[in-house]
Design a protein around this motif. Sequence first.
Motif, PDB file in Angstrom:
ATOM      1  N   ARG A 175      39.863  43.882  45.235  1.00  0.00           N
ATOM      2  CA  ARG A 175      40.400  43.197  44.132  1.00  0.00           C
ATOM      3  C   ARG A 175      40.058  42.006  43.880  1.00  0.00           C
ATOM      4  O   ARG A 175      39.666  41.312  42.792  1.00  0.00           O
ATOM      5  N   LEU A 176      40.179  40.901  44.882  1.00  0.00           N
ATOM      6  CA  LEU A 176      39.624  39.490  44.972  1.00  0.00           C
ATOM      7  C   LEU A 176      38.489  39.312  44.460  1.00  0.00           C
ATOM      8  O   LEU A 176      38.023  38.231  43.965  1.00  0.00           O
ATOM      9  N   GLN A 177      37.595  40.356  45.034  1.00  0.00           N
ATOM     10  CA  GLN A 177      36.040  39.845  44.910  1.00  0.00           C
ATOM     11  C   GLN A 177      35.687  39.985  43.432  1.00  0.00           C
ATOM     12  O   GLN A 177      34.838  39.252  42.803  1.00  0.00           O
ATOM     13  N   LEU A 178      36.723  40.616  42.677  1.00  0.00           N
ATOM     14  CA  LEU A 178      36.632  40.575  41.098  1.00  0.00           C
ATOM     15  C   LEU A 178      36.610  39.379  40.388  1.00  0.00           C
ATOM     16  O   LEU A 178      35.822  38.614  39.510  1.00  0.00           O
ATOM     17  N   ILE A 179      37.679  38.633  41.086  1.00  0.00           N
ATOM     18  CA  ILE A 179      37.683  37.270  40.649  1.00  0.00           C
ATOM     19  C   ILE A 179      36.768  36.285  41.116  1.00  0.00           C
ATOM     20  O   ILE A 179      36.299  35.514  40.401  1.00  0.00           O
ATOM     21  N   SER A 180      36.523  36.175  42.628  1.00  0.00           N
ATOM     22  CA  SER A 180      35.288  35.626  42.826  1.00  0.00           C
ATOM     23  C   SER A 180      34.055  35.752  42.302  1.00  0.00           C
ATOM     24  O   SER A 180      33.234  34.693  42.034  1.00  0.00           O
ATOM     25  N   ALA A 181      33.809  36.946  41.974  1.00  0.00           N
ATOM     26  CA  ALA A 181      32.246  37.307  41.426  1.00  0.00           C
ATOM     27  C   ALA A 181      32.264  36.685  39.786  1.00  0.00           C
ATOM     28  O   ALA A 181      31.156  36.103  39.297  1.00  0.00           O
ATOM     29  N   SER A 182      33.485  36.641  39.367  1.00  0.00           N
ATOM     30  CA  SER A 182      33.660  36.272  37.763  1.00  0.00           C
ATOM     31  C   SER A 182      33.438  34.880  37.839  1.00  0.00           C
ATOM     32  O   SER A 182      32.651  34.129  36.948  1.00  0.00           O
ATOM     33  N   TRP A 183      34.242  34.089  38.894  1.00  0.00           N
ATOM     34  CA  TRP A 183      34.134  32.740  39.105  1.00  0.00           C
ATOM     35  C   TRP A 183      32.448  32.362  39.365  1.00  0.00           C
ATOM     36  O   TRP A 183      32.193  31.324  38.774  1.00  0.00           O
ATOM     37  N   TYR A 184      31.795  32.927  40.018  1.00  0.00           N
ATOM     38  CA  TYR A 184      30.674  32.518  40.481  1.00  0.00           C
ATOM     39  C   TYR A 184      29.631  32.578  39.378  1.00  0.00           C
ATOM     40  O   TYR A 184      28.784  31.947  38.795  1.00  0.00           O
ATOM     41  N   SER A 185      29.936  33.835  38.455  1.00  0.00           N
ATOM     42  CA  SER A 185      29.049  34.202  37.122  1.00  0.00           C
ATOM     43  C   SER A 185      29.314  32.938  36.277  1.00  0.00           C
ATOM     44  O   SER A 185      28.595  32.556  35.493  1.00  0.00           O
TER      45      SER A 185
END
Length: 331
Positions: A175-185
């Motif tokens: 779940r948290l990786q959805l946030i981190s990947a969005s942040w990186y994008s």
Amino acid sequence: MPDAFFLAVITIAVALIFDFVNGFHDAANSISTIVATRVLTPLQAVLMASFWNFIGAFVFGVAIAKTVGSGIIVKEAAVIEVILAALIGAIAWNIVTWRLGIPSSSSHALIGGLVGAAISFGGAATIQFSGLNKTLIFIVLAPLLGLVGSIIFTVGVFSVSRKARPVSVNSWFKRLQLISASWYSLGHGTNDAQKTMGIIAAVLFSSGFIDSFRIDIWVILAAHAAIALGTFAGGWRIVRTMGGRLTKLRPVDGFCAESGGALILLGTAHYGIPVSTTHVIASSIMGVGLTKRVNSVRWNVARNIDVAWLITIPMSAFFAAVSHLLIVKLL
């Protein structure tokens, strides 16, 4: 000789093509980790990354655009044929490295293109070394920051979650990786699209269509739309290298790599430093691997990436210089 308006339109179109190729080539930066950890399918990942690439237009300023558009070469050299040759050189190098599946830097390809075309136009005196040196310093510094940042994130995350069950950790970090990947994008979009904004503004200024160097809203929206579309098209050869061949990734690893990388990108965007999103995410992935053990990183793959990093500016400069000579003959 073609009329100035027509030449400016052609150059702006080529700039947007470069931006699209940038998104296509650098799709791996935004989605490789989240695809490798199987949190999202490739299609879901590119949709998410494209959305956040575009949203970057509404979140951050244009400090990097000003650096690229007016801080690398002197204004006397920022003529249409130089800018057009720089773009062609950068696109050519991106296509070569895409075909080989090598995650090189589109940002440095563009800067190398500007340098090569400007030197072909008027020699070394056309280069603003204060702006170029900042970029060269961060060729070394950005990967180190990405490496250290991801190690710090990984150590911190594992310290906090060391008593949790592996199944629970895996579930949470999916779940948290959805946030981190969005942040990186978001960081990727605001960092890389700004380089094209700077180029378009330089074209408009040097052609006399605007009376001072500035970034208009239509330029911001066009650049972010082009990079978002390129990201949606994807660059699957490079995704495979970044996501699977450097080191094996789990959701917690992807979260740490993306979070460390995003922090670097957003910080450098704030200060107007054009860094390579490719350098940052690749070194962040290596940093995560190093927290497990040294041989968990496939150093032969990393070495090939390092070679591409070192030769990107000189090779794109060469392509751009040749392009400039051809353009001058044709015009």
